[in-house]
Write an enzyme that holds these catalytic residues in place. Structure first.
Site, PDB file in Angstrom:
ATOM      1  N   LYS A  98       6.693  16.998  15.247  1.00 29.80           N
ATOM      2  CA  LYS A  98       6.546  18.001  14.126  1.00 29.80           C
ATOM      3  C   LYS A  98       5.351  18.924  14.586  1.00 29.80           C
ATOM      4  O   LYS A  98       4.229  18.705  14.720  1.00 29.80           O
ATOM      5  CB  LYS A  98       6.306  17.208  12.768  1.00 29.80           C
ATOM      6  CG  LYS A  98       7.418  16.584  12.142  1.00 29.80           C
ATOM      7  CD  LYS A  98       6.976  16.072  10.787  1.00 29.80           C
ATOM      8  CE  LYS A  98       8.625  15.504  10.258  1.00 29.80           C
ATOM      9  NZ  LYS A  98       9.148  14.485  11.084  1.00 29.80           N
ATOM     10  N   ASP A 132      10.981  18.720  16.053  1.00 30.66           N
ATOM     11  CA  ASP A 132      11.316  18.649  14.595  1.00 30.66           C
ATOM     12  C   ASP A 132      11.397  19.790  13.776  1.00 30.66           C
ATOM     13  O   ASP A 132      10.187  20.535  14.014  1.00 30.66           O
ATOM     14  CB  ASP A 132      10.970  17.503  13.965  1.00 30.66           C
ATOM     15  CG  ASP A 132      11.335  16.255  14.304  1.00 30.66           C
ATOM     16  OD1 ASP A 132      12.171  16.171  15.242  1.00 30.66           O
ATOM     17  OD2 ASP A 132      10.915  15.079  13.759  1.00 30.66           O
ATOM     18  N   ARG A 181      19.887  18.867  17.482  1.00 29.51           N
ATOM     19  CA  ARG A 181      20.043  17.970  16.298  1.00 29.51           C
ATOM     20  C   ARG A 181      20.500  18.482  15.164  1.00 29.51           C
ATOM     21  O   ARG A 181      19.870  19.254  14.788  1.00 29.51           O
ATOM     22  CB  ARG A 181      19.119  16.941  16.064  1.00 29.51           C
ATOM     23  CG  ARG A 181      18.971  16.001  15.162  1.00 29.51           C
ATOM     24  CD  ARG A 181      17.681  15.289  14.713  1.00 29.51           C
ATOM     25  NE  ARG A 181      16.885  14.525  15.951  1.00 29.51           N
ATOM     26  CZ  ARG A 181      15.898  14.462  15.741  1.00 29.51           C
ATOM     27  NH1 ARG A 181      14.859  14.967  14.894  1.00 29.51           N
ATOM     28  NH2 ARG A 181      15.177  13.953  16.729  1.00 29.51           N
ATOM     29  N   LYS A 184      21.195  17.895   7.905  1.00 29.86           N
ATOM     30  CA  LYS A 184      21.517  18.407   6.510  1.00 29.86           C
ATOM     31  C   LYS A 184      20.240  19.093   5.890  1.00 29.86           C
ATOM     32  O   LYS A 184      20.350  20.225   5.291  1.00 29.86           O
ATOM     33  CB  LYS A 184      22.165  17.359   5.532  1.00 29.86           C
ATOM     34  CG  LYS A 184      23.477  17.010   5.642  1.00 29.86           C
ATOM     35  CD  LYS A 184      23.859  15.884   4.733  1.00 29.86           C
ATOM     36  CE  LYS A 184      25.414  15.347   5.051  1.00 29.86           C
ATOM     37  NZ  LYS A 184      25.777  14.548   3.985  1.00 29.86           N
ATOM     38  N   GLY A 185      19.208  18.502   6.175  1.00 26.72           N
ATOM     39  CA  GLY A 185      17.802  19.098   5.674  1.00 26.72           C
ATOM     40  C   GLY A 185      17.143  18.277   4.681  1.00 26.72           C
ATOM     41  O   GLY A 185      18.024  17.681   3.674  1.00 26.72           O
ATOM     42  N   THR A 223      23.620  11.813  10.964  1.00 28.68           N
ATOM     43  CA  THR A 223      24.000  11.490   9.441  1.00 28.68           C
ATOM     44  C   THR A 223      24.221   9.893   9.134  1.00 28.68           C
ATOM     45  O   THR A 223      24.606   9.410  10.358  1.00 28.68           O
ATOM     46  CB  THR A 223      25.549  12.209   9.393  1.00 28.68           C
ATOM     47  OG1 THR A 223      26.096  12.123   8.000  1.00 28.68           O
ATOM     48  CG2 THR A 223      26.533  11.862  10.460  1.00 28.68           C
ATOM     49  N   ARG A 285      10.657  11.312   1.505  1.00 28.45           N
ATOM     50  CA  ARG A 285      11.732  12.247   1.770  1.00 28.45           C
ATOM     51  C   ARG A 285      13.107  11.318   1.992  1.00 28.45           C
ATOM     52  O   ARG A 285      13.978  11.616   1.867  1.00 28.45           O
ATOM     53  CB  ARG A 285      11.439  12.998   3.001  1.00 28.45           C
ATOM     54  CG  ARG A 285      10.626  14.283   2.592  1.00 28.45           C
ATOM     55  CD  ARG A 285      10.643  15.362   3.734  1.00 28.45           C
ATOM     56  NE  ARG A 285      10.005  14.928   4.954  1.00 28.45           N
ATOM     57  CZ  ARG A 285       8.534  14.724   5.146  1.00 28.45           C
ATOM     58  NH1 ARG A 285       8.015  15.054   4.420  1.00 28.45           N
ATOM     59  NH2 ARG A 285       8.356  14.520   6.450  1.00 28.45           N
TER      60      ARG A 285
END
Length: 325
Positions: A98, A132, A181, A184-185, A223, A285
């Site tokens: 990140k 990411d 990659r 969806k978020g 997913t 999250r």
């Protein structure tokens, strides 16, 4: 109810106070089911076990709420140690980073220097780096870092396309020469930049996957949705897309039986393996993404008769109280 739970946990995920308190608990609030330990050795052992089942990994040294150079530099050194551990151990894994963890919120150039230092070592060892994506304010700076790293170390880096952003298809088309990659978020975004309805996000997600499978260099289908997975399996067969052009990805600790089954069926499979003491934001999250995840945590932490939401809220409150002692 699902939307209320999502907003509840997304709000908690942004609390630096709760994050600090959570570290005092280790992984005792249920996160041990979805976080592969607090240190590198534990993470490498987890990856070795996955490799034995035909599953590769991408390892994420968790870290958020980085607001000074010392913290960012320490995070960079830890990630360099992860790269070294992958090389020495010989496990089949790449790394996920990140940008905010290594200084993006402090200074762009400082962050880029840190990422380039990591990339230099990863390039030497032939270890892939995934950048990411985080929230919208960091989206385009992360793309800029991607381009800068690729220019110096071609082929070593890829990134994430988040389906809930309105501009996701434009970004996918622009970066289709990279390993991507597709997700969806997982952040709370305003309606002017992102879809907020689940049906719209799902529809865009499938659209992005199909385009990426047909046009991108390599696609990670990230997913846990078995319906979408079944659709992709049918889609790649109908379009004669080689298994070498894509993989399925899931998070460590979720739908483990399906992960093993897909690997046994001959699909490339990668598990996203997070580790570290700074697990709180990531964990919140994951709870926000799927309300079903609440049951997993409740079974391990609270009495089964306890209301799930109240139990987790109490747990979050307890963390906050203890962090002030």
């Amino acid at each position: 109810m699902a939307e209320l739970l999502k907003n509840f946990f997304l709000t908690l995920s942004n609390s630096r106070t709760l994050n600090a308190g959570a570290q005092k608990f280790g992984l005792k609030l249920g996160a041990q089911s979805v976080v592969a330990g607090t240190n590198i050795d534990e993470a490498i052992e987890t990856i070795r076990h996955l490799n034995e089942q035909g599953i590769e990994a991408t390892i994420d040294n968790l870290g958020e709420f980085v607001h000074d150079r010392a913290e960012a530099t320490a995070a960079k050194e830890q990630i360099l140690a992860v790269v070294e551990a992958i090389h020495v151990s010989g496990v089949q894994s790449h790394i996920s980073i990140k940008p905010s963890q290594v200084g993006l919120d402090i200074d762009y150039d400082f962050c880029l220097e840190n990422v380039l230092e990591i990339a230099e070592k990863a390039y030497e060892y032939g270890i892939f780096i995934n950048l990411d994506q985080e929230n919208y304010s960091r989206l385009h700076p992360t793309f800029s870092i991607l381009e800068a790293v690729h220019a110096k170390y071609p082929g070593i880096v890829g990134t994430v396309i988040q389906a809930y952003f309105h501009e996701a298809m434009d970004n996918l088309e622009k970066y289709s020469d990279y390993r991507l990659r597709i997700v969806k978020g997982a952040y709370k975004e305003p309606a002017d930049v992102a879809y907020t309805d689940k049906a719209d996000i799902d529809a865009n997600y499938v659209k992005l996957l199909e385009y990426s499978l047909l046009h991108a260099k390599y696609t990670s289908v990230a997913t846990h949705d078995h319906t979408i997975i079944a659709h992709i399996k049918k889609f790649v067969k109908e379009h004669d897309i080689s298994n070498d052009k894509f993989e399925f990805q899931m998070l460590y600790g979720f739908r483990s039986d399906m992960q093993k089954e897909l690997a046994k069926e001959g699909y490339h499979f990668t598990t996203y393996v997070p580790f570290g003491e700074d697990w709180y934001g990531y964990f919140m999250r994951r709870l926000a993404e799927r309300p079903q995840n609440l049951a997993l945590v409740t079974k391990q932490v609270f009495n089964k008769k306890t209301n799930t939401l109240l139990g987790l809220a109490a747990g979050a409150f307890l963390i906050g109280r203890l962090s002030k002692r």
